[in-house]
Design a protein around this motif. Structure first.
Motif, PDB file in Angstrom:
ATOM      1  N   ASP A 163     -64.711  42.816 -26.861  1.00 54.17           N
ATOM      2  CA  ASP A 163     -65.166  43.750 -26.271  1.00 54.17           C
ATOM      3  C   ASP A 163     -65.568  44.912 -27.230  1.00 54.17           C
ATOM      4  OD1 ASP A 163     -65.804  45.480 -24.481  1.00 54.17           O
ATOM      5  OD2 ASP A 163     -64.102  46.109 -23.777  1.00 54.17           O
ATOM      6  N   ILE A 164     -67.077  44.911 -27.557  1.00 56.89           N
ATOM      7  CA  ILE A 164     -67.410  46.112 -28.635  1.00 56.89           C
ATOM      8  C   ILE A 164     -67.658  47.389 -27.697  1.00 56.89           C
ATOM      9  CG2 ILE A 164     -69.473  46.852 -29.766  1.00 56.89           C
ATOM     10  CD1 ILE A 164     -70.169  43.663 -30.138  1.00 56.89           C
ATOM     11  N   GLY A 165     -66.911  48.486 -28.354  1.00 55.02           N
ATOM     12  CA  GLY A 165     -66.850  49.560 -27.775  1.00 55.02           C
ATOM     13  C   GLY A 165     -65.884  49.813 -26.508  1.00 55.02           C
ATOM     14  N   CYS A 166     -64.854  49.267 -27.032  1.00 52.64           N
ATOM     15  CA  CYS A 166     -63.744  49.022 -25.738  1.00 52.64           C
ATOM     16  C   CYS A 166     -63.346  50.182 -25.373  1.00 52.64           C
ATOM     17  CB  CYS A 166     -62.605  48.062 -26.441  1.00 52.64           C
ATOM     18  SG  CYS A 166     -61.653  48.974 -27.704  1.00 52.64           S
ATOM     19  N   GLY A 167     -63.503  51.416 -25.901  1.00 54.77           N
ATOM     20  CA  GLY A 167     -62.639  52.471 -25.169  1.00 54.77           C
ATOM     21  C   GLY A 167     -61.265  52.301 -25.201  1.00 54.77           C
ATOM     22  N   GLY A 168     -60.774  52.719 -23.886  1.00 54.99           N
ATOM     23  CA  GLY A 168     -59.208  52.614 -23.824  1.00 54.99           C
ATOM     24  C   GLY A 168     -58.854  51.370 -23.232  1.00 54.99           C
ATOM     25  N   GLY A 169     -59.828  50.275 -23.244  1.00 53.87           N
ATOM     26  CA  GLY A 169     -59.293  49.024 -22.782  1.00 53.87           C
ATOM     27  C   GLY A 169     -59.326  48.578 -21.320  1.00 53.87           C
ATOM     28  N   LEU A 170     -60.316  49.380 -20.741  1.00 47.78           N
ATOM     29  CA  LEU A 170     -60.474  49.163 -19.369  1.00 47.78           C
ATOM     30  C   LEU A 170     -60.992  47.699 -18.931  1.00 47.78           C
ATOM     31  CD1 LEU A 170     -61.876  52.687 -18.079  1.00 47.78           C
ATOM     32  CD2 LEU A 170     -59.549  51.794 -18.274  1.00 47.78           C
ATOM     33  N   LEU A 171     -61.753  47.277 -19.857  1.00 47.21           N
ATOM     34  CA  LEU A 171     -62.161  45.775 -19.652  1.00 47.21           C
ATOM     35  C   LEU A 171     -61.153  44.738 -20.378  1.00 47.21           C
ATOM     36  CD1 LEU A 171     -65.943  45.915 -20.070  1.00 47.21           C
ATOM     37  CD2 LEU A 171     -64.661  45.471 -18.111  1.00 47.21           C
ATOM     38  N   CYS A 172     -60.879  45.088 -21.554  1.00 53.47           N
ATOM     39  CA  CYS A 172     -59.935  44.249 -22.412  1.00 53.47           C
ATOM     40  C   CYS A 172     -58.767  43.710 -21.496  1.00 53.47           C
ATOM     41  CB  CYS A 172     -59.546  44.931 -23.621  1.00 53.47           C
ATOM     42  SG  CYS A 172     -60.697  45.189 -24.862  1.00 53.47           S
ATOM     43  N   GLU A 173     -58.062  44.650 -20.795  1.00 56.44           N
ATOM     44  CA  GLU A 173     -56.785  44.079 -20.146  1.00 56.44           C
ATOM     45  C   GLU A 173     -56.971  43.190 -18.940  1.00 56.44           C
ATOM     46  OE1 GLU A 173     -53.827  47.263 -19.265  1.00 56.44           O
ATOM     47  OE2 GLU A 173     -53.997  48.172 -21.176  1.00 56.44           O
ATOM     48  N   PRO A 174     -57.919  43.507 -18.124  1.00 54.33           N
ATOM     49  CA  PRO A 174     -58.174  42.565 -17.163  1.00 54.33           C
ATOM     50  C   PRO A 174     -58.596  41.028 -17.774  1.00 54.33           C
ATOM     51  CG  PRO A 174     -59.490  44.080 -16.892  1.00 54.33           C
ATOM     52  CD  PRO A 174     -58.691  44.618 -17.829  1.00 54.33           C
ATOM     53  N   MET A 175     -59.564  41.024 -18.852  1.00 49.14           N
ATOM     54  CA  MET A 175     -60.110  39.887 -19.394  1.00 49.14           C
ATOM     55  C   MET A 175     -58.755  39.241 -19.951  1.00 49.14           C
ATOM     56  SD  MET A 175     -62.991  39.528 -18.972  1.00 49.14           S
ATOM     57  CE  MET A 175     -63.008  40.147 -17.250  1.00 49.14           C
ATOM     58  N   ALA A 176     -57.892  40.016 -20.371  1.00 46.55           N
ATOM     59  CA  ALA A 176     -56.741  39.287 -21.172  1.00 46.55           C
ATOM     60  C   ALA A 176     -55.595  38.742 -20.100  1.00 46.55           C
ATOM     61  CB  ALA A 176     -55.735  40.249 -21.808  1.00 46.55           C
ATOM     62  N   ARG A 177     -55.661  39.097 -19.010  1.00 52.29           N
ATOM     63  CA  ARG A 177     -55.145  38.615 -17.815  1.00 52.29           C
ATOM     64  C   ARG A 177     -55.591  37.149 -17.274  1.00 52.29           C
ATOM     65  NH1 ARG A 177     -54.183  44.398 -16.679  1.00 52.29           N
ATOM     66  NH2 ARG A 177     -52.112  44.884 -16.768  1.00 52.29           N
ATOM     67  N   LEU A 178     -56.916  37.313 -17.433  1.00 51.79           N
ATOM     68  CA  LEU A 178     -57.492  36.240 -17.041  1.00 51.79           C
ATOM     69  C   LEU A 178     -57.457  34.757 -18.051  1.00 51.79           C
ATOM     70  CD1 LEU A 178     -61.104  37.781 -15.641  1.00 51.79           C
ATOM     71  CD2 LEU A 178     -59.094  36.418 -14.436  1.00 51.79           C
ATOM     72  N   GLY A 179     -56.635  35.218 -19.102  1.00 50.66           N
ATOM     73  CA  GLY A 179     -56.349  34.115 -20.034  1.00 50.66           C
ATOM     74  C   GLY A 179     -57.265  34.330 -21.518  1.00 50.66           C
ATOM     75  N   PHE A 180     -58.220  35.313 -21.577  1.00 55.63           N
ATOM     76  CA  PHE A 180     -58.992  35.473 -22.789  1.00 55.63           C
ATOM     77  C   PHE A 180     -58.123  35.760 -24.043  1.00 55.63           C
ATOM     78  CE2 PHE A 180     -62.881  35.615 -20.089  1.00 55.63           C
ATOM     79  CZ  PHE A 180     -63.653  34.773 -20.503  1.00 55.63           C
ATOM     80  N   GLN A 181     -58.369  35.369 -25.117  1.00 49.42           N
ATOM     81  CA  GLN A 181     -57.822  35.970 -26.286  1.00 49.42           C
ATOM     82  C   GLN A 181     -58.706  37.030 -26.673  1.00 49.42           C
ATOM     83  OE1 GLN A 181     -57.062  33.166 -29.770  1.00 49.42           O
ATOM     84  NE2 GLN A 181     -56.867  34.754 -30.942  1.00 49.42           N
ATOM     85  N   VAL A 182     -58.153  38.271 -26.448  1.00 53.55           N
ATOM     86  CA  VAL A 182     -59.083  39.517 -26.474  1.00 53.55           C
ATOM     87  C   VAL A 182     -58.947  40.381 -27.755  1.00 53.55           C
ATOM     88  CG1 VAL A 182     -59.541  41.384 -25.327  1.00 53.55           C
ATOM     89  CG2 VAL A 182     -59.177  39.806 -23.969  1.00 53.55           C
ATOM     90  N   THR A 183     -60.022  40.610 -28.327  1.00 56.92           N
ATOM     91  CA  THR A 183     -60.243  41.538 -29.227  1.00 56.92           C
ATOM     92  C   THR A 183     -61.025  42.751 -28.905  1.00 56.92           C
ATOM     93  OG1 THR A 183     -60.107  39.931 -31.172  1.00 56.92           O
ATOM     94  CG2 THR A 183     -60.860  42.055 -31.653  1.00 56.92           C
ATOM     95  N   GLY A 184     -60.594  43.922 -29.068  1.00 57.33           N
ATOM     96  CA  GLY A 184     -61.273  44.939 -28.618  1.00 57.33           C
ATOM     97  C   GLY A 184     -61.569  46.172 -29.887  1.00 57.33           C
ATOM     98  N   ILE A 185     -62.930  46.325 -30.087  1.00 57.77           N
ATOM     99  CA  ILE A 185     -63.278  47.270 -31.511  1.00 57.77           C
ATOM    100  C   ILE A 185     -63.742  48.503 -30.658  1.00 57.77           C
ATOM    101  CG2 ILE A 185     -63.294  45.199 -32.820  1.00 57.77           C
ATOM    102  CD1 ILE A 185     -66.537  45.684 -32.569  1.00 57.77           C
ATOM    103  N   ASP A 186     -63.648  49.541 -31.549  1.00 52.22           N
ATOM    104  CA  ASP A 186     -64.343  50.700 -31.152  1.00 52.22           C
ATOM    105  C   ASP A 186     -64.587  51.549 -32.415  1.00 52.22           C
ATOM    106  OD1 ASP A 186     -64.567  52.352 -28.034  1.00 52.22           O
ATOM    107  OD2 ASP A 186     -64.785  53.426 -29.861  1.00 52.22           O
ATOM    108  N   ALA A 187     -65.569  52.472 -32.497  1.00 55.10           N
ATOM    109  CA  ALA A 187     -65.872  53.141 -33.769  1.00 55.10           C
ATOM    110  C   ALA A 187     -65.197  54.617 -33.574  1.00 55.10           C
ATOM    111  CB  ALA A 187     -67.420  53.529 -33.663  1.00 55.10           C
ATOM    112  N   THR A 188     -64.431  54.793 -32.310  1.00 54.19           N
ATOM    113  CA  THR A 188     -63.733  55.982 -32.466  1.00 54.19           C
ATOM    114  C   THR A 188     -62.182  55.563 -32.520  1.00 54.19           C
ATOM    115  OG1 THR A 188     -65.284  56.980 -31.003  1.00 54.19           O
ATOM    116  CG2 THR A 188     -62.882  57.808 -30.829  1.00 54.19           C
ATOM    117  N   GLU A 189     -61.513  56.033 -33.654  1.00 52.14           N
ATOM    118  CA  GLU A 189     -60.066  55.555 -33.944  1.00 52.14           C
ATOM    119  C   GLU A 189     -59.352  56.027 -32.880  1.00 52.14           C
ATOM    120  OE1 GLU A 189     -56.904  55.375 -37.797  1.00 52.14           O
ATOM    121  OE2 GLU A 189     -58.786  57.001 -37.857  1.00 52.14           O
TER     122      GLU A 189
END
Length: 254
Positions: free
Chosen positions: A77-103
């Motif tokens: 997830d490019i530009g993952c922000g606070g993880g609003l997409l990463c978390e449900p994607m992880a729950r669906l079984g994906f091995q998730v990496t989230g990156i963001d330019a804002t530390e």
């Protein structure tokens, strides 16, 4: 399981704009507040998730009735922000990496994932960083990001490069139309107050033809577009054929 964050990563020469990074850093702690500055994302997140899920199911022939239908697949997830997409994607079984330019975003996302018991890798990085590392993913998401970057074509080329052969990219952005100026800029920021004023610059909105051209340059074939339409009476979003304001795109790498 706990979240793994790597906030020390330093983004390479990138498409990230300093003023855009600073803008979202100021709001980083509010990502998970459904009534805060990211309320619009919370409102249409279910439709975004359904679109991503359905596109991935069709691409990888997975049964979405299974508990973790996408187990064994990687997702970025490019530009993952606070993880609003990463978390449900992880729950669906994906091995998730989230990156963001804002530390601050990845730090917020990592803490929330750990509290939720989810194993997600978060990194303070840009697509160019991962391209240089030779990383590739089955699914790449770039949702509501491209309208905030400095060089759209370079950004989308990097996004495409990160997709594995046979993989999928799903993107979302705002169309550069007068309708989008009226609704997504003036309406959302100045009339309804959905977003802080100055969140978007209409001149950076991206036409579907421009998005498609950037994806093709990254080696992808565009499968189609879908619009997102808001109903003020139902206070709800729905998928539609109207791509004049918000739209999503799916593309694959042969």
């Amino acid at each position: 399981m706990t979240a793994a964050a790597k906030p020390a990563d330093t983004p390479r020469a990138s498409s990230a704009l300093d003023d855009e990074v600073a803008k979202f850093a100021a709001m980083a702690e509010k990502w998970w507040d459904p009534d805060g500055p990211f309320r619009p994302l919370h409102k249409f997140n279910p439709k975004r998730l359904a679109y991503i899920r359905d596109q991935a199911s069709a691409r990888f022939d997975r049964d979405i009735d299974q508990r973790t239908p996408f187990a064994g697949l990687t997702l970025l997830d490019i530009g993952c922000g606070g993880g609003l997409l990463c978390e449900p994607m992880a729950r669906l079984g994906f091995q998730v990496t989230g990156i963001d330019a804002t530390e601050k975003n990845v730090k917020t996302a990592a803490v929330h994932a750990e509290q939720s018991g989810l194993d997600i890798t978060y990194r303070h990085a840009t697509p160019e960083t991962l391209v240089a590392e030779g990383l590739r993913f089955d699914v790449v998401l770039t949702m509501e990001v491209v309208e905030h970057v400095a060089d759209v074509d370079a950004f989308l080329m990097s996004c495409g490069t990160l997709v594995k052969p046979g993989g999928l990219l799903v993107g979302a952005t705002l169309n550069r139309t007068l309708k989008a100026l009226a609704l997504a800029k003036v309406g959302a920021e100045y009339v309804l107050g959905w977003l802080p004023r100055g969140t978007h610059d209409w001149r950076k909105f991206v036409k579907p033809s421009e998005f498609a051209a950037g994806l093709r340059a990254g080696g992808l074939t565009v499968d189609g577009f879908a619009g997102m339409t808001y109903s003020p009476f139902a206070d709800a979003w729905s998928l539609s054929r109207d791509i004049d304001v918000n739209y999503m795109v799916a593309a694959h790498k042969a």
